[in-house]
Design an enzyme around this catalytic site. Structure first.
Site, PDB file in Angstrom:
ATOM      1  N   HIS A  93      22.472  33.641  22.844  1.00 43.29           N
ATOM      2  CA  HIS A  93      22.702  35.000  23.804  1.00 43.29           C
ATOM      3  C   HIS A  93      22.556  36.243  22.935  1.00 43.29           C
ATOM      4  O   HIS A  93      22.664  36.145  21.641  1.00 43.29           O
ATOM      5  CB  HIS A  93      23.897  34.942  24.494  1.00 43.29           C
ATOM      6  CG  HIS A  93      25.237  35.297  23.869  1.00 43.29           C
ATOM      7  ND1 HIS A  93      26.448  35.616  24.768  1.00 43.29           N
ATOM      8  CD2 HIS A  93      25.527  35.110  22.751  1.00 43.29           C
ATOM      9  CE1 HIS A  93      27.241  35.786  23.800  1.00 43.29           C
ATOM     10  NE2 HIS A  93      26.939  35.612  22.442  1.00 43.29           N
ATOM     11  N   CYS A 125      26.190  41.173  17.623  1.00 40.19           N
ATOM     12  CA  CYS A 125      26.169  40.351  18.662  1.00 40.19           C
ATOM     13  C   CYS A 125      24.965  40.948  19.764  1.00 40.19           C
ATOM     14  O   CYS A 125      24.368  40.251  20.588  1.00 40.19           O
ATOM     15  CB  CYS A 125      27.305  40.341  19.740  1.00 40.19           C
ATOM     16  SG  CYS A 125      28.655  39.439  18.893  1.00 40.19           S
ATOM     17  N   HIS A 153      21.773  34.984  18.947  1.00 40.76           N
ATOM     18  CA  HIS A 153      22.768  34.351  17.973  1.00 40.76           C
ATOM     19  C   HIS A 153      23.404  33.347  18.828  1.00 40.76           C
ATOM     20  O   HIS A 153      23.493  33.248  20.200  1.00 40.76           O
ATOM     21  CB  HIS A 153      23.832  35.389  17.384  1.00 40.76           C
ATOM     22  CG  HIS A 153      24.903  36.031  18.277  1.00 40.76           C
ATOM     23  ND1 HIS A 153      24.499  36.840  18.960  1.00 40.76           N
ATOM     24  CD2 HIS A 153      26.021  35.602  18.487  1.00 40.76           C
ATOM     25  CE1 HIS A 153      25.511  37.062  19.797  1.00 40.76           C
ATOM     26  NE2 HIS A 153      26.453  36.284  19.764  1.00 40.76           N
ATOM     27  N   HIS A 175      26.573  30.019  19.975  1.00 38.89           N
ATOM     28  CA  HIS A 175      28.135  29.922  19.660  1.00 38.89           C
ATOM     29  C   HIS A 175      28.204  28.312  20.186  1.00 38.89           C
ATOM     30  O   HIS A 175      27.407  27.757  20.924  1.00 38.89           O
ATOM     31  CB  HIS A 175      28.883  30.503  20.862  1.00 38.89           C
ATOM     32  CG  HIS A 175      28.957  32.004  20.404  1.00 38.89           C
ATOM     33  ND1 HIS A 175      29.928  32.510  19.468  1.00 38.89           N
ATOM     34  CD2 HIS A 175      28.448  33.042  20.825  1.00 38.89           C
ATOM     35  CE1 HIS A 175      29.758  33.903  19.513  1.00 38.89           C
ATOM     36  NE2 HIS A 175      28.828  34.059  20.259  1.00 38.89           N
ATOM     37  N   ASP A 210      23.709  24.198  28.457  1.00 40.97           N
ATOM     38  CA  ASP A 210      23.794  23.660  26.969  1.00 40.97           C
ATOM     39  C   ASP A 210      22.529  23.758  26.358  1.00 40.97           C
ATOM     40  O   ASP A 210      21.547  23.357  27.060  1.00 40.97           O
ATOM     41  CB  ASP A 210      24.379  22.109  27.076  1.00 40.97           C
ATOM     42  CG  ASP A 210      24.688  21.722  25.804  1.00 40.97           C
ATOM     43  OD1 ASP A 210      24.993  22.421  24.925  1.00 40.97           O
ATOM     44  OD2 ASP A 210      24.260  20.262  25.544  1.00 40.97           O
ATOM     45  N   HIS A 211      22.449  24.138  25.112  1.00 42.31           N
ATOM     46  CA  HIS A 211      21.191  24.244  24.128  1.00 42.31           C
ATOM     47  C   HIS A 211      20.233  25.165  25.132  1.00 42.31           C
ATOM     48  O   HIS A 211      19.177  24.955  25.133  1.00 42.31           O
ATOM     49  CB  HIS A 211      20.532  22.853  23.972  1.00 42.31           C
ATOM     50  CG  HIS A 211      21.514  22.345  22.846  1.00 42.31           C
ATOM     51  ND1 HIS A 211      22.666  21.580  23.102  1.00 42.31           N
ATOM     52  CD2 HIS A 211      21.395  22.298  21.735  1.00 42.31           C
ATOM     53  CE1 HIS A 211      23.076  21.028  21.877  1.00 42.31           C
ATOM     54  NE2 HIS A 211      22.404  21.611  20.826  1.00 42.31           N
ATOM     55  N   GLU A 232      34.711  31.126  22.782  1.00 48.48           N
ATOM     56  CA  GLU A 232      33.580  31.530  22.250  1.00 48.48           C
ATOM     57  C   GLU A 232      33.545  31.185  20.829  1.00 48.48           C
ATOM     58  O   GLU A 232      32.653  30.841  20.059  1.00 48.48           O
ATOM     59  CB  GLU A 232      33.342  32.988  22.330  1.00 48.48           C
ATOM     60  CG  GLU A 232      31.848  33.199  22.022  1.00 48.48           C
ATOM     61  CD  GLU A 232      31.636  34.839  22.414  1.00 48.48           C
ATOM     62  OE1 GLU A 232      30.558  35.112  23.339  1.00 48.48           O
ATOM     63  OE2 GLU A 232      32.206  35.873  22.187  1.00 48.48           O
TER      64      GLU A 232
END
Length: 136
Positions: A16, A35, A41, A43, A81-82, A126
């Site tokens: 994100h 960020c 980037h 998480h 996810d991903h 996070e």
């Protein structure tokens, strides 16, 4: 009868960028720092879904964990996810994907799938040191 909580832990990986399109690049960098990287980037999010209620007298469950696991996979993991939350998900088209907002979105996606007599709480890590709880 007393209430009991059952917690299902899951994880997902997502990228994100924290960015407010109404602000200048300078202000975004000042507020969001690293960020706000224009290349995004990622998480490794850890998710705890807590369902609270009175155990069903016939089966002894608050909620069947197989059912809860399926709901989380279908509504959350398959969706996030991903993925790049900013680019790949409709939920964050106009919503900054902060940990707080992600937790609220997860709650709102899961709540309609849970028996309305049960309470739902979301905890989203996070990082190992930063997490959000919703509702609080």
């Amino acid at each position: 009868m007393d209430k009991t909580a059952i917690v299902r832990c899951e994880h997902f990986n997502a990228a994100h960028r924290l960015h407010n399109k109404n602000w200048s690049d300078e202000k975004n960098k000042e507020i969001f720092g690293k960020c706000n990287n224009p290349n995004y980037h990622g998480h490794n999010y850890e998710l705890e879904v807590k369902v609270i209620g009175v155990c069903n007298a016939e089966i002894g469950y608050v909620i069947d964990t197989k059912i809860l696991s399926h709901i989380i996979k279908e509504k959350i993991l398959n969706r996030f996810d991903h993925k790049n939350l900013n680019l790949d998900t409709e939920e964050f088209t106009d919503l900054n994907p902060t940990a707080e907002n992600i937790a609220i979105v997860i709650y709102n996606l899961l709540k309609p799938e849970i028996d309305p007599t049960l309470d739902l709480k979301i905890k989203l890590y996070e990082t190992p040191r930063n997490y959000v709880e919703y509702p609080y």
